[in-house]
Design a protein around this motif. Structure first.
Motif: not given
Length: 127
Positions: A56, A59-61, A63, A111
Motif C-alpha cells: 500500500r 502504491n500510495n494507496d 484506502t 489507512d
C-alpha cells in the motif's frame, strides 16, 4: 482479552511505523523501494504487514482498511494502560506521537499505512 487487543495494536502500529521508515530509507537512499520490498520477502522481515501495508505504501494507496484515527485511539489506550502500570514504553510513545501527528495533519481517515505520508512530511526533500 482487552489487554491482548492493546498488545496486538501496539505491535501492529510499531511494525507499520518501521515498515514505513524502511521504505522511506530505501526511497531517499536511491534504491528502488519496490525491489527492496520484494527482496526482503521470505526473510525475517516478511510478514502480512510487510506484504500488505508495504505494498500500500509503495502504491500510495491508503484506502482505509484500518483508519489511522482508530490506530491512534488504540495506541492512546495502550499508552494510558502502560502509564497506569508504571511502564515506560518509549517505542510505543514515539509511534503514538507519529500517529497523532498524522491525524492532526488531516490524514486520520486514511489507512494506517498512510503513516509513510507523515514520515515524508517530517523529512521534506531539499529544495
Amino acid at each position: 482479552g482487552e489487554l491482548s487487543k492493546l498488545v496486538n495494536q501496539l505491535i501492529v502500529a510499531s511494525t507499520i511505523a518501521t515498515v514505513a521508515e524502511g521504505l522511506l530509507l530505501a526511497e531517499r537512499g536511491g534504491a528502488d523501494p519496490a525491489k527492496v520490498h520484494e527482496a526482503l520477502m521470505g526473510g525475517f522481515v516478511d510478514s502480512p504487514i510487510w506484504r500488505q501495508h508495504g505494498q500500500r505504501m509503495l502504491n500510495n494507496d491508503f484506502t482505509p482498511g484500518g483508519p489511522a484515527k482508530w490506530q491512534l485511539k488504540d495506541t492512546r489506550t495502550a499508552m494510558a494502560q502502560a502509564q497506569k502500570l508504571g511502564l515506560n514504553l518509549p517505542v510505543g510513545s514515539l509511534v503514538d506521537s507519529l500517529f497523532a501527528a498524522m491525524v492532526e495533519a488531516g490524514d486520520g481517515e486514511l489507512d494506517h499505512a498512510g503513516l509513510i505520508r507523515q514520515l515524508r512530511r517530517n523529512n521534506p526533500l531539499p529544495e
